[in-house]
Design a protein around this motif. Structure first.
Motif, PDB file in Angstrom:
ATOM      1  N   LEU A 236       0.863  -1.182   0.000  1.00 16.19           N
ATOM      2  CA  LEU A 236       0.000   0.000   0.000  1.00 16.19           C
ATOM      3  C   LEU A 236       0.899   1.232   0.000  1.00 16.19           C
ATOM      4  CD1 LEU A 236      -2.507  -1.100   2.796  1.00 16.19           C
ATOM      5  CD2 LEU A 236      -2.866  -1.257   0.325  1.00 16.19           C
ATOM      6  N   GLY A 237       0.580   2.199  -0.841  1.00 15.08           N
ATOM      7  CA  GLY A 237       1.435   3.376  -0.928  1.00 15.08           C
ATOM      8  C   GLY A 237       0.666   4.655  -1.167  1.00 15.08           C
ATOM      9  N   GLY A 238       1.236   5.744  -0.703  1.00 16.72           N
ATOM     10  CA  GLY A 238       0.684   7.074  -0.945  1.00 16.72           C
ATOM     11  C   GLY A 238       1.806   8.055  -1.197  1.00 16.72           C
ATOM     12  N   ALA A 239       1.536   9.087  -1.988  1.00 15.48           N
ATOM     13  CA  ALA A 239       2.560  10.089  -2.284  1.00 15.48           C
ATOM     14  C   ALA A 239       1.890  11.437  -2.524  1.00 15.48           C
ATOM     15  CB  ALA A 239       3.382   9.692  -3.506  1.00 15.48           C
ATOM     16  N   TYR A 240       2.607  12.483  -2.176  1.00 17.69           N
ATOM     17  CA  TYR A 240       2.127  13.843  -2.437  1.00 17.69           C
ATOM     18  C   TYR A 240       3.232  14.624  -3.142  1.00 17.69           C
ATOM     19  CZ  TYR A 240       0.466  18.608  -1.899  1.00 17.69           C
ATOM     20  OH  TYR A 240       0.057  19.893  -2.151  1.00 17.69           O
ATOM     21  N   THR A 241       2.892  15.256  -4.258  1.00 17.81           N
ATOM     22  CA  THR A 241       3.843  16.055  -5.024  1.00 17.81           C
ATOM     23  C   THR A 241       3.440  17.523  -4.968  1.00 17.81           C
ATOM     24  OG1 THR A 241       4.330  14.237  -6.544  1.00 17.81           O
ATOM     25  CG2 THR A 241       4.865  16.458  -7.299  1.00 17.81           C
ATOM     26  N   LYS A 242       4.403  18.364  -4.677  1.00 22.26           N
ATOM     27  CA  LYS A 242       4.190  19.802  -4.639  1.00 22.26           C
ATOM     28  C   LYS A 242       5.074  20.465  -5.695  1.00 22.26           C
ATOM     29  CE  LYS A 242       3.006  23.945  -3.236  1.00 22.26           C
ATOM     30  NZ  LYS A 242       1.660  24.476  -3.512  1.00 22.26           N
ATOM     31  N   VAL A 243       4.437  21.140  -6.656  1.00 22.36           N
ATOM     32  CA  VAL A 243       5.165  21.898  -7.670  1.00 22.36           C
ATOM     33  C   VAL A 243       5.227  23.346  -7.208  1.00 22.36           C
ATOM     34  CG1 VAL A 243       5.222  22.639 -10.071  1.00 22.36           C
ATOM     35  CG2 VAL A 243       4.417  20.338  -9.503  1.00 22.36           C
ATOM     36  N   PHE A 244       6.427  23.826  -6.904  1.00 23.04           N
ATOM     37  CA  PHE A 244       6.602  25.180  -6.390  1.00 23.04           C
ATOM     38  C   PHE A 244       6.592  26.212  -7.517  1.00 23.04           C
ATOM     39  CE2 PHE A 244       8.642  22.298  -3.377  1.00 23.04           C
ATOM     40  CZ  PHE A 244       8.007  22.651  -2.196  1.00 23.04           C
ATOM     41  N   ASP A 245       7.286  25.896  -8.602  1.00 22.87           N
ATOM     42  CA  ASP A 245       7.322  26.768  -9.772  1.00 22.87           C
ATOM     43  C   ASP A 245       7.815  25.932 -10.942  1.00 22.87           C
ATOM     44  OD1 ASP A 245      10.180  26.646  -9.538  1.00 22.87           O
ATOM     45  OD2 ASP A 245      10.111  28.304  -8.110  1.00 22.87           O
ATOM     46  N   GLU A 246       8.152  26.578 -12.034  1.00 10.42           N
ATOM     47  CA  GLU A 246       8.558  25.847 -13.222  1.00 10.42           C
ATOM     48  C   GLU A 246       9.866  25.080 -13.030  1.00 10.42           C
ATOM     49  OE1 GLU A 246       8.732  28.536 -16.454  1.00 10.42           O
ATOM     50  OE2 GLU A 246       6.558  28.809 -16.601  1.00 10.42           O
ATOM     51  N   SER A 247      10.643  25.453 -12.033  1.00 12.71           N
ATOM     52  CA  SER A 247      11.961  24.837 -11.852  1.00 12.71           C
ATOM     53  C   SER A 247      12.051  23.869 -10.684  1.00 12.71           C
ATOM     54  CB  SER A 247      13.026  25.930 -11.657  1.00 12.71           C
ATOM     55  OG  SER A 247      13.108  26.778 -12.781  1.00 12.71           O
ATOM     56  N   ASN A 248      11.127  23.961  -9.742  1.00  8.54           N
ATOM     57  CA  ASN A 248      11.271  23.189  -8.505  1.00  8.54           C
ATOM     58  C   ASN A 248      10.005  22.413  -8.160  1.00  8.54           C
ATOM     59  OD1 ASN A 248      13.959  24.459  -7.288  1.00  8.54           O
ATOM     60  ND2 ASN A 248      12.710  26.158  -8.082  1.00  8.54           N
ATOM     61  N   LYS A 249      10.186  21.150  -7.786  1.00 15.41           N
ATOM     62  CA  LYS A 249       9.076  20.346  -7.279  1.00 15.41           C
ATOM     63  C   LYS A 249       9.628  19.294  -6.328  1.00 15.41           C
ATOM     64  CE  LYS A 249       8.633  16.612 -10.657  1.00 15.41           C
ATOM     65  NZ  LYS A 249       7.675  15.895 -11.533  1.00 15.41           N
ATOM     66  N   MET A 250       8.757  18.808  -5.456  1.00 17.34           N
ATOM     67  CA  MET A 250       9.178  17.839  -4.441  1.00 17.34           C
ATOM     68  C   MET A 250       8.056  16.822  -4.211  1.00 17.34           C
ATOM     69  SD  MET A 250      10.690  18.572  -0.613  1.00 17.34           S
ATOM     70  CE  MET A 250      12.167  19.308  -1.304  1.00 17.34           C
ATOM     71  N   THR A 251       8.451  15.563  -4.009  1.00 10.62           N
ATOM     72  CA  THR A 251       7.509  14.476  -3.751  1.00 10.62           C
ATOM     73  C   THR A 251       7.826  13.824  -2.409  1.00 10.62           C
ATOM     74  OG1 THR A 251       7.189  13.988  -6.100  1.00 10.62           O
ATOM     75  CG2 THR A 251       6.654  12.240  -4.546  1.00 10.62           C
ATOM     76  N   PHE A 252       6.781  13.561  -1.626  1.00  9.11           N
ATOM     77  CA  PHE A 252       6.887  12.847  -0.359  1.00  9.11           C
ATOM     78  C   PHE A 252       6.129  11.528  -0.501  1.00  9.11           C
ATOM     79  CE2 PHE A 252       6.902  17.382   0.315  1.00  9.11           C
ATOM     80  CZ  PHE A 252       7.985  17.599   1.160  1.00  9.11           C
ATOM     81  N   ALA A 253       6.737  10.394  -0.132  1.00 10.02           N
ATOM     82  CA  ALA A 253       6.115   9.093  -0.364  1.00 10.02           C
ATOM     83  C   ALA A 253       6.198   8.206   0.867  1.00 10.02           C
ATOM     84  CB  ALA A 253       6.783   8.397  -1.545  1.00 10.02           C
ATOM     85  N   LEU A 254       5.207   7.328   1.007  1.00 13.13           N
ATOM     86  CA  LEU A 254       5.159   6.351   2.093  1.00 13.13           C
ATOM     87  C   LEU A 254       4.616   5.039   1.543  1.00 13.13           C
ATOM     88  CD1 LEU A 254       5.201   5.431   5.107  1.00 13.13           C
ATOM     89  CD2 LEU A 254       2.863   6.328   5.280  1.00 13.13           C
TER      90      LEU A 254
END
Length: 390
Positions: A236-254
């Protein structure tokens, strides 16, 4: 008997169990073991750098190893990936490694076919009898080959199914005390689901669920009562991706995983051992959620947890970190990981590293493990190399 002990020791070593530390605890140790444990080794460097998370992260070429249902969500039409992992270097094993290959082809915007392979070379092993007399050597090897089909059921939901052939040759036909040990064969299947709730910019939640290695037992002798379970697993998995702008994004996963195989009986429980051996594969999938000798508390301890973070800069450079946790009574694998990735034209490179932990005899045998993954985009779209986003 010598071969059985060898097989058990391999299973523990491949799973990375820090036995010396585990036995120092007051709680009873009851590790759930299976045959062909190489199927539980993280097969690609991207997930390896994120603490072995891959069920709900954005789709990439190695999705067939983690959640086949993600594959149609790839933006590139066709990719191939090759990964090499030197294994258990901390224990001085210089000839043990795993190589994996993964590829997919999108039929159209809704469907994709895929194939993957894991090959595990266990190096050279010298066989001895109970008195220590040498009687031959062999290079054990194992592999699994998959064929998969996945399809989007909607813009947000995907489903995948895969078939797998498993081959394991650990003794090379050696005869010990009248018993000839042969190569084992098994077949299995995967069923996977994926939900992509990200918006057009790429921000939002995603989730996945997988049932993997649902298949037959595997045996190394002609004795049908001595067949072993393969590592059927619920993920079982979940993830959240946050796009800050055109150059930066980050994903958190469990990710959470649990083996769907019987928990071994307590030491000395001969009747329980007979029942364990006689249990059918299908019944074991269901009973595995309530058969632990310690009850519900022990069942919960059989779950492993993986957490990971991934940061991308301009879709060209990635940094990753993660943590893997397994209860001390169920194997005691605990380690941090780091990783990095780069994309250039139609080429991508990922690498991951398991950070050393513990000290002396209690140092994690997986410490300093490196993985290297090469990714090639064959769709003719230069922007797709190494793609891991929707």
């Amino acid at each position: 008997m010598k071969q059985k002990l060898l097989h058990l020791s391999m299973a523990l070593a491949l799973a990375g169990v820090t036995v010396s530390e585990a036995f120092s605890q007051t709680e009873p140790i009851n590790v759930v073991t299976t045959a062909v444990p190489f199927l539980r080794i993280s097969p690609d460097a991207r997930a390896g750098g994120m603490g072995e998370t891959g069920i709900a992260t954005n789709a990439d070429v190695n999705s067939p190893f983690w959640n086949l249902a993600k594959t149609p969500f790839n933006t590139s039409d066709m990719q191939v990936s090759l990964t090499y992992t030197p294994w258990l270097k901390r224990l001085g094993l210089n000839d043990v490694y795993m190589a994996s290959l993964s590829a997919y082809r999108k039929i159209d915007d809704l469907q994709a076919v895929s194939s993957s392979m894991r090959y595990f070379n266990l190096g050279n092993i010298q066989f001895t009898d109970n008195l220590g007399n040498e009687f031959g050597s062999f290079r054990p090897r194992e592999f699994g080959i998959d064929l998969g089909y996945s399809r989007k059921l909607s813009d947000q939901i995907g489903m995948g199914i895969a078939l797998r052939y498993i081959y394991s040759n650990l003794a090379g036909g050696q005869n010990v005390n009248g018993t000839t040990y042969k190569a084992g064969n098994a077949v299995a299947g995967d069923l996977s689901f994926y939900y992509n709730g990200q918006d057009e910019a790429g921000s939002g939640w995603s989730a996945g669920a997988t049932l993997t290695n649902l298949g037959s037992k595997i045996g190394y002798t002609t004795d049908a009562t001595q067949k072993d379970f393969i590592p059927a697993n619920l993920g079982l998995g979940g993830a959240y991706t946050k796009v800050f702008d055109e150059s930066n994004k980050m994903t958190f996963a469990l990710d959470l995983n649990k083996l769907m195989v019987p928990t071994p009986p307590s030491v000395g429980d001969s009747a329980g051992l007979v029942n364990y051996r006689q249990k059918s594969v299908v019944s074991s999938w269901f009973s595995s959620f309530g058969d632990a000798p310690g009850g519900g508390g022990e069942e919960l301890r059989e779950f492993t947890a993986s957490t990971g973070i991934e940061y991308w800069y301009q879709e060209q450079f990635a940094l990753r970190a993660g943590y893997f946790y397994e209860d001390k009574t169920k194997g005691n694998r605990k380690y941090f990981t780091v990783g990095a990735g780069i994309r250039y034209n139609v080429f991508g490179l990922n690498l991951s590293y398991i950070v050393p932990s513990g000290s002396g005899v209690n140092q994690n045998p997986l410490s300093n493990t490196l993985r290297f993954s090469l990714i090639f985009d064959l769709s003719g779209d230069a922007a797709g190399a190494g793609f891991s986003e929707e």
